[in-house]
Design a protein around this motif. Structure first.
Motif, short mmCIF file in Angstrom:
data_model
loop_
_atom_site.label_atom_id
_atom_site.label_comp_id
_atom_site.label_asym_id
_atom_site.label_seq_id
_atom_site.Cartn_x
_atom_site.Cartn_y
_atom_site.Cartn_z
N HIS A 14 -5.08 -20.93 -39.41
CA HIS A 14 -5.31 -19.50 -39.67
C HIS A 14 -4.64 -18.65 -38.48
O HIS A 14 -4.09 -17.57 -38.89
CB HIS A 14 -6.87 -18.96 -40.19
N GLY A 15 -4.89 -18.96 -37.24
CA GLY A 15 -4.58 -18.27 -36.13
C GLY A 15 -2.93 -18.21 -35.91
O GLY A 15 -2.27 -17.43 -35.61
N LEU A 16 -2.52 -19.63 -36.49
CA LEU A 16 -0.99 -19.67 -36.54
C LEU A 16 -0.34 -19.09 -37.45
O LEU A 16 0.90 -18.45 -37.18
CB LEU A 16 -0.50 -21.13 -36.70
N GLN A 17 -0.87 -18.85 -38.41
CA GLN A 17 -0.29 -18.04 -39.79
C GLN A 17 -0.66 -16.48 -39.35
O GLN A 17 0.34 -15.67 -39.69
CB GLN A 17 -0.98 -18.23 -40.95
N PHE A 18 -1.64 -16.14 -38.53
CA PHE A 18 -1.84 -14.57 -38.31
C PHE A 18 -0.86 -14.35 -37.05
O PHE A 18 -0.47 -13.16 -37.18
CB PHE A 18 -3.36 -14.70 -37.65
N ILE A 43 -13.81 -23.74 -23.35
CA ILE A 43 -13.23 -23.94 -24.50
C ILE A 43 -12.05 -23.17 -24.67
O ILE A 43 -11.10 -23.46 -25.33
CB ILE A 43 -14.36 -23.69 -25.72
N ALA A 44 -12.13 -21.85 -24.65
CA ALA A 44 -10.95 -20.71 -24.89
C ALA A 44 -9.80 -21.11 -24.02
O ALA A 44 -8.78 -20.95 -24.52
CB ALA A 44 -11.59 -19.53 -24.78
N PRO A 91 -8.85 -18.34 -28.92
CA PRO A 91 -9.32 -18.22 -27.54
C PRO A 91 -9.60 -16.81 -27.36
O PRO A 91 -11.15 -16.95 -26.77
CB PRO A 91 -8.03 -18.42 -26.72
N ARG A 92 -9.12 -15.88 -27.66
CA ARG A 92 -9.65 -14.32 -27.45
C ARG A 92 -11.02 -14.19 -28.16
O ARG A 92 -11.99 -13.45 -27.76
CB ARG A 92 -8.79 -13.25 -27.70
N ILE A 93 -11.23 -14.61 -29.21
CA ILE A 93 -12.31 -14.42 -30.17
C ILE A 93 -13.56 -15.05 -29.37
O ILE A 93 -14.62 -14.54 -29.39
CB ILE A 93 -12.20 -15.05 -31.53
N GLU A 97 -4.37 -23.01 -23.40
CA GLU A 97 -3.20 -23.71 -22.73
C GLU A 97 -2.50 -24.62 -23.81
O GLU A 97 -1.16 -24.87 -23.49
CB GLU A 97 -3.73 -25.03 -21.99
N LEU A 98 -3.13 -24.79 -25.20
CA LEU A 98 -2.31 -25.58 -26.12
C LEU A 98 -1.67 -24.28 -27.11
O LEU A 98 -1.18 -24.61 -28.17
CB LEU A 98 -3.52 -26.19 -27.09
N GLN A 99 -1.62 -23.09 -26.54
CA GLN A 99 -0.78 -22.18 -27.39
C GLN A 99 -1.31 -21.79 -28.69
O GLN A 99 -0.63 -21.64 -29.58
CB GLN A 99 0.52 -22.42 -27.24
#
Length: 306
Positions: free
Chosen positions: A88-92, A162-163, A175-177, A168-170
């Motif tokens: 979902h993040g990648l699509q966002f 964690i974030a 991460p910001r959430i 780092e994994l882009q």
């Protein structure tokens, strides 16, 4: 109040709010795919905490075989949820390739989720150095368990570690959430892009701010209200703000006391101590001791003020 008037008020405002303004449309993601779920991200963090600190946030399992079973179950759920939320993040993400299929996005998301899971042993190792640092820096800590279970700094650092790995994994937005969840709960604001070494301690913590490009070495201690921020911003020819290194570098074995503001791309040399309520915009050499001028005691007579 008349029922007709109530219904008319509701219908009128629903109609207005359902219309999207040009400004609103310009701020929306280009995709119509589902957005990441904050509740699912919370669950992801909880699963990681259960895996890394298995005896603290769920029922204690002294038997290693039983503990392995519970960690395995948690890890399977973590992989499933993390894959979906990363997708979902990648699509966002507006910068992502628009031509990719849903299957391609999910394959990338699963690969990133597996890379994150491969990082869990290292995340666990470094988090226990943070536990050690907090315990060593706080005489009020009676044992390590209380640091893990109760201290806001450990809650924040768990979220941050964690974030940061996901950053780092882009992985976009997730991460910001995660760091903002900790920020809202503890008052400690750490950008997931900041680089923080081992044995990091934040005493009390409320009001600490660490910017995106800050670099912090090993064995660093911050007290409440410390800001590692930017002094100024640079822009390109079109007037767009440039995302370049703009936050401080804090070398190893540095202590920064409460409400100090360290601003700009400057370096605080190793083994330095920065006193409270200090404003620093220039680099400081190693082994420095920076403090305020001593207070001047002024006596007043006959009701005279300052």
């Amino acid at each position: 109040m008349d029922k007709t008037q109530i219904n008319e008020t509701l219908r009128r405002n629903v109609a207005q709010l359902a219309q999207q303004s040009e400004k609103e449309l310009s701020m929306m993601p280009a995709t119509v795919a589902p957005l990441p779920s904050v509740e699912m991200v919370k669950r992801i963090v909880a699963l990681v905490k259960n895996i890394i600190f298995p005896d603290y946030f769920e029922k204690r399992q002294p038997d290693e075989a039983i503990r392995s079973y519970h960690i395995g179950v948690a890890m399977e759920e973590l992989l499933r949820l993390l894959t979906k939320q990363i997708a979902h993040g990648l699509q966002f993400c507006e910068d992502c390739e628009a031509e990719r299929t849903k299957e391609e996005v999910y394959r990338e998301a699963e690969q990133k989720a597996l890379q994150f899971i491969d990082s869990l042993p290292e995340i666990k190792r470094i988090l226990y150095t943070d536990v050690q640092a907090m315990f060593d820096n706080d005489p009020a800590a009676p044992n390590y368990g209380e640091v893990i279970f109760c201290y806001p700094s450990m809650n924040t650092m768990t979220h941050y570690r964690i974030a940061h790995r996901l950053h780092e994994l882009q992985v976009p937005i997730i991460p910001r959430i995660i760091t903002e969840l900790a920020h809202s709960k503890t008052g400690i604001d750490i950008h997931p892009g900041a680089r923080i070494g081992e044995y990091f301690a934040i005493d009390h913590g409320t009001g600490v701010v660490i910017g995106e490009t800050a670099i912090i070495g090993d064995h660093v201690t911050l007290y409440q209200g410390v800001t590692l921020g930017a002094k100024s911003f640079k822009y390109d020819e079109q007037g767009n703000m440039l995302n370049i290194p703009r936050h401080p570098i804090i070398e190893d074995h540095v202590t920064v006391y409460s409400n100090a503001s360290i601003l700009g791309r400057i370096t605080i040399g190793h083994h330095s101590v920065i006193g409270g309520n200090i404003w620093i915009t220039n680099s400081v050499p190693p082994y420095s001791r920076i403090q305020q001028s001593k207070a001047i005691d002024v006596a007043f007579q006959d009701g005279a003020g300052i």
